[in-house]
Design a protein around this motif. Structure first.
Motif, PDB file in Angstrom:
ATOM      1  N   GLY A   1      -0.382  -6.451 -11.476  1.00 51.29           N
ATOM      2  CA  GLY A   1      -1.386  -6.267 -10.026  1.00 51.29           C
ATOM      3  C   GLY A   1      -1.480  -5.445  -9.774  1.00 51.29           C
ATOM      4  O   GLY A   1      -2.557  -5.232  -9.053  1.00 51.29           O
ATOM      5  N   HIS A   2      -1.313  -3.743  -9.867  1.00 54.21           N
ATOM      6  CA  HIS A   2      -1.338  -2.869  -9.443  1.00 54.21           C
ATOM      7  C   HIS A   2      -3.323  -2.767  -9.990  1.00 54.21           C
ATOM      8  O   HIS A   2      -3.723  -2.680  -9.972  1.00 54.21           O
ATOM      9  CB  HIS A   2      -0.796  -1.798 -11.031  1.00 54.21           C
ATOM     10  CG  HIS A   2      -0.031  -0.853  -9.960  1.00 54.21           C
ATOM     11  ND1 HIS A   2      -0.230  -0.717  -8.180  1.00 54.21           N
ATOM     12  CD2 HIS A   2      -0.013   0.696 -10.111  1.00 54.21           C
ATOM     13  CE1 HIS A   2       0.375   0.745  -7.983  1.00 54.21           C
ATOM     14  NE2 HIS A   2       0.248   1.511  -8.611  1.00 54.21           N
ATOM     15  N   MET A   3      -3.610  -2.141  -8.664  1.00 54.06           N
ATOM     16  CA  MET A   3      -5.099  -1.158  -8.344  1.00 54.06           C
ATOM     17  C   MET A   3      -4.852  -0.049  -7.289  1.00 54.06           C
ATOM     18  O   MET A   3      -3.833  -0.258  -7.405  1.00 54.06           O
ATOM     19  CB  MET A   3      -5.833  -2.497  -8.111  1.00 54.06           C
ATOM     20  CG  MET A   3      -4.828  -3.018  -6.886  1.00 54.06           C
ATOM     21  SD  MET A   3      -6.074  -3.752  -5.880  1.00 54.06           S
ATOM     22  CE  MET A   3      -4.818  -4.365  -4.350  1.00 54.06           C
ATOM     23  N   GLU A   4      -6.232   0.744  -7.005  1.00 50.87           N
ATOM     24  CA  GLU A   4      -6.448   1.553  -6.714  1.00 50.87           C
ATOM     25  C   GLU A   4      -7.219   1.107  -5.751  1.00 50.87           C
ATOM     26  O   GLU A   4      -8.174   1.072  -6.370  1.00 50.87           O
ATOM     27  CB  GLU A   4      -6.688   3.421  -7.113  1.00 50.87           C
ATOM     28  CG  GLU A   4      -6.609   3.958  -6.584  1.00 50.87           C
ATOM     29  CD  GLU A   4      -4.666   4.967  -6.329  1.00 50.87           C
ATOM     30  OE1 GLU A   4      -4.242   5.575  -6.082  1.00 50.87           O
ATOM     31  OE2 GLU A   4      -3.633   4.193  -6.614  1.00 50.87           O
ATOM     32  N   THR A   5      -6.707   1.665  -4.317  1.00 48.16           N
ATOM     33  CA  THR A   5      -8.008   1.741  -3.370  1.00 48.16           C
ATOM     34  C   THR A   5      -8.357   2.500  -2.579  1.00 48.16           C
ATOM     35  O   THR A   5      -7.504   3.749  -2.396  1.00 48.16           O
ATOM     36  CB  THR A   5      -7.791   0.490  -2.313  1.00 48.16           C
ATOM     37  OG1 THR A   5      -6.770   0.832  -1.913  1.00 48.16           O
ATOM     38  CG2 THR A   5      -7.465  -1.036  -3.604  1.00 48.16           C
ATOM     39  N   ILE A   6      -9.691   2.544  -1.966  1.00 49.54           N
ATOM     40  CA  ILE A   6     -10.404   4.097  -1.040  1.00 49.54           C
ATOM     41  C   ILE A   6     -10.687   3.172   0.095  1.00 49.54           C
ATOM     42  O   ILE A   6     -11.709   2.822  -0.422  1.00 49.54           O
ATOM     43  CB  ILE A   6     -11.161   5.007  -2.447  1.00 49.54           C
ATOM     44  CG1 ILE A   6     -11.201   6.274  -1.717  1.00 49.54           C
ATOM     45  CG2 ILE A   6     -12.395   4.442  -2.721  1.00 49.54           C
ATOM     46  CD1 ILE A   6     -11.400   7.031  -2.221  1.00 49.54           C
TER      47      ILE A   6
ATOM     48  N   GLU B   1      -2.267   0.114  -4.117  1.00 48.53           N
ATOM     49  CA  GLU B   1      -1.748  -1.446  -3.772  1.00 48.53           C
ATOM     50  C   GLU B   1      -1.141  -2.501  -5.405  1.00 48.53           C
ATOM     51  O   GLU B   1      -1.574  -2.072  -6.259  1.00 48.53           O
ATOM     52  CB  GLU B   1      -2.713  -2.234  -2.976  1.00 48.53           C
ATOM     53  CG  GLU B   1      -3.209  -1.055  -1.808  1.00 48.53           C
ATOM     54  CD  GLU B   1      -4.644  -1.765  -1.028  1.00 48.53           C
ATOM     55  OE1 GLU B   1      -4.433  -3.338  -0.960  1.00 48.53           O
ATOM     56  OE2 GLU B   1      -5.491  -1.070  -0.885  1.00 48.53           O
ATOM     57  N   GLY B   2      -1.015  -3.394  -4.596  1.00 48.97           N
ATOM     58  CA  GLY B   2      -0.656  -4.476  -5.366  1.00 48.97           C
ATOM     59  C   GLY B   2       1.117  -4.711  -6.790  1.00 48.97           C
ATOM     60  O   GLY B   2       1.244  -5.533  -7.037  1.00 48.97           O
ATOM     61  N   GLY B   3       1.718  -3.291  -5.337  1.00 44.41           N
ATOM     62  CA  GLY B   3       2.515  -3.786  -6.777  1.00 44.41           C
ATOM     63  C   GLY B   3       2.332  -2.348  -7.404  1.00 44.41           C
ATOM     64  O   GLY B   3       1.195  -2.822  -8.396  1.00 44.41           O
TER      65      GLY B   3
ATOM     66  N   PRO C   1       1.217  -1.037   0.197  1.00 43.32           N
ATOM     67  CA  PRO C   1      -0.562   0.711  -0.161  1.00 43.32           C
ATOM     68  C   PRO C   1       1.269   0.520   0.342  1.00 43.32           C
ATOM     69  O   PRO C   1       2.036   1.300   0.786  1.00 43.32           O
ATOM     70  CB  PRO C   1      -0.681  -0.483   1.114  1.00 43.32           C
ATOM     71  CG  PRO C   1       0.114  -1.462   1.863  1.00 43.32           C
ATOM     72  CD  PRO C   1       0.853  -2.179   1.215  1.00 43.32           C
ATOM     73  N   GLU C   2       0.634   1.947  -1.367  1.00 45.36           N
ATOM     74  CA  GLU C   2       1.509   2.885  -1.109  1.00 45.36           C
ATOM     75  C   GLU C   2       0.898   4.310  -1.685  1.00 45.36           C
ATOM     76  O   GLU C   2      -0.193   4.183  -2.629  1.00 45.36           O
ATOM     77  CB  GLU C   2       2.642   2.756  -2.008  1.00 45.36           C
ATOM     78  CG  GLU C   2       1.912   2.368  -3.056  1.00 45.36           C
ATOM     79  CD  GLU C   2       3.798   1.749  -4.152  1.00 45.36           C
ATOM     80  OE1 GLU C   2       4.753   1.591  -3.213  1.00 45.36           O
ATOM     81  OE2 GLU C   2       3.189   1.016  -5.277  1.00 45.36           O
ATOM     82  N   GLY C   3       1.670   5.093  -2.142  1.00 45.30           N
ATOM     83  CA  GLY C   3       1.335   6.627  -2.574  1.00 45.30           C
ATOM     84  C   GLY C   3      -0.986   7.068  -2.448  1.00 45.30           C
ATOM     85  O   GLY C   3      -1.131   7.551  -3.088  1.00 45.30           O
TER      86      GLY C   3
END
Length: 525
Positions: free
Chosen positions: A203-208, A197-199, A179-181
């Protein structure tokens, strides 16, 4: 409905962050080992961007002598730009010195302040949030030294850079790795915390998540991730590391990074690029990004006041007193290694002991490859006097992965050489005797190959050789950057006695003919 195409800023421009001031938008991106650091762009419509310059333009702001082995990306990671009370702020981390900091300016063109280091912070990817009550919050990642993985936050004195509270874990994400950015927003009565998340791979993704308090507890969106193209055949992949912005008309938008792999190959060479997607809010008060959570090459522009495309800076005759913003050095340049004044109308490079293979600062002036199909050409005047001196044109990913066509002296004979470096393997793939004082060096790129050419002025180009794009992709070469076309010179272990003069550099965009998998397979035979 009018549409626009992604990426809105092609080529190596990852980790985009955006803010709006009136009807103007400003965007920054990561620059890693390149100097000046943090390119900054301006737009009126979020689609057409013009580079204003760089945020970090002095070595005192951006020391780049890193400790990690060659081939690893160091320097500037994940900047965030915000505007508050008449000032622009950019917060970021310099991995080369393992410190996070922020700088400020009263106008985006600069000058920007000296770094204000965040003592006691420890994490990376710092982001600033200015609340309505006058408090300033610093949000970022764990420190990777035994802390629980997640998003951390503290209150900050924006005048001094001192923390006014302890760092506190406020969200661990949804279970994805790294979890970053993070970015914190106040929208209505809610505080929204968005993170990647996900590197930063496929597998990258954005969560909220959201809360009534800036410290939580944060409620995760049940529809997370709000953006991800993972496990899809879409031409944009690895989408994430996003930032939200509201336009003057009230519409919402999201800038984010993504990659464009070579057809079905899961390899990319242009780097992580800046993309744009529309955002709508559902009845439950959660953002819905793009096409119900996925990003496309083309989206409706909605109510954005689309302007005209920014003119492509194809040719540079080096007639200005300063390099254009598209150019970068690799790490902090040695001052005497380059000049636009020594021979007006020419770029002069003086080869250093450092070569393209070394951990240091070579005589190197490069610009990003931003298109799959393109040509780059330069006219070089260089007659090396001693063995080991060379100058030419490089296609550069990092110290362990690069190709170059160069002028050199071998065994007392003036030659043009094509060298390929792939990991520990270094090969002179082709060479030809050449006696003329000037030579036009060129490279043509497509998804599969770089083709290197040379010509005496006034004569047609001759092919010297080729190199596969696959070996310069991130999946092979590692790191977090993209390919550069670079003008360079070196003494290969000692300072060169002969300067190299470059009359111009010409970057021509070719028709975007993306190959399908079967075409690439057949050409690879």
């Amino acid at each position: 409905m009018p549409t626009y195409k992604n990426p809105v800023i092609p080529g190596f421009h990852p980790d985009p962050s955006v803010c709006r001031v009136g009807e103007d938008f400003y965007l920054v991106a990561s620059s890693f080992d390149y100097f000046p650091g943090i390119p900054i762009f301006h737009s009126k419509d979020l689609v057409h961007w013009r580079q204003l310059g760089h945020v970090l333009t002095r070595e005192s702001q951006l020391p780049l002598e890193g400790k990690m082995p060659i081939g690893y990306s160091q320097g500037i990671y994940a900047p965030t730009i915000r505007y508050h009370d008449g000032r622009f702020y950019v917060a970021t981390t310099n991995i080369s010195i393992q410190k996070s900091f922020y700088v400020w300016a009263e106008c985006p063109e600069g000058p920007w302040s000296e770094p204000i280091y965040l003592e006691g912070w420890g994490g990376v990817d710092p982001s600033l949030f200015f609340d309505e009550d006058g408090r300033t919050y610093l949000t970022g990642t764990s420190n990777f030294h035994g802390e629980r993985v997640g998003i951390y936050q503290a209150e900050l004195d924006i005048g001094t850079g001192k923390l006014l509270s302890d760092r506190r874990l406020i969200w661990e994400g949804t279970g994805g790795s790294h979890p970053e950015g993070p970015h914190l927003y106040r929208i209505g009565d809610w505080y929204y915390l968005m993170a990647a998340e996900g590197g930063t791979e496929y597998g990258h993704m954005e969560t909220i998540a959201r809360s009534r308090s800036p410290y939580g507890p944060f409620e995760s969106n049940p529809a997370n991730p709000i953006l991800s193209n993972r496990s899809t055949p879409k031409p944009i992949q690895a989408t994430g590391h996003a930032d939200l912005v509201q336009a003057a008309d009230g519409s919402w938008w999201c800038v984010f990074l993504g990659i464009r792999p070579i057809a079905n190959a899961k390899r990319h060479l242009l780097g992580r690029e800046t993309n744009l997607a529309p955002v709508r809010w559902n009845e439950e008060g959660w953002p819905v990004v793009g096409n119900d959570g996925t990003a496309e090459l083309e989206h409706d522009s909605g109510s954005l006041p689309l302007g005209l495309p920014v003119d492509w800076e194809r040719r540079d005759d080096f007639d200005s007193a300063q390099l254009r913003p598209v150019w970068n050095f690799y790490r902090n340049p040695v001052p005497e290694s380059w000049s636009l004044e020594e021979r007006p109308g020419w770029l002069t490079l003086r080869g250093q002991a450092c070569s393209l293979n070394d951990k240091g600062s070579p005589a190197f002036v490069g610009r990003r490859q931003q298109h799959m199909n393109c040509e780059f050409e330069t006219l070089l005047e260089f007659q090396p006097a001693e063995e080991g001196e060379e100058a030419g044109l490089a296609v550069f990913m990092n110290e362990k992965f690069h190709y170059e066509i160069a002028r050199a002296t071998k065994d007392g004979v003036s030659k043009l050489i094509l060298r390929r470096r792939v990991g520990s393997m270094i090969l002179i793939a082709a060479e030809v005797e050449y006696q003329e004082p000037t030579v036009i060096l060129g490279v043509q790129a497509n998804e599969l190959l770089y083709t290197f050419t040379y010509a005496a002025p006034g004569n047609p180009p001759q092919v010297l050789g080729q190199g596969e794009t696959a070996f310069l992709t991130k999946e092979v070469a590692g790191g977090f950057t993209g390919v550069f076309f670079a003008l360079y010179a070196t003494g290969n272990g000692r300072k060169a006695s002969t300067p190299a003069y470059y009359d111009y550099a010409d970057y021509r965009i070719l028709e975007d003919k993306r190959m399908d998998f079967m075409t690439i397979l057949s050409l690879s035979q």
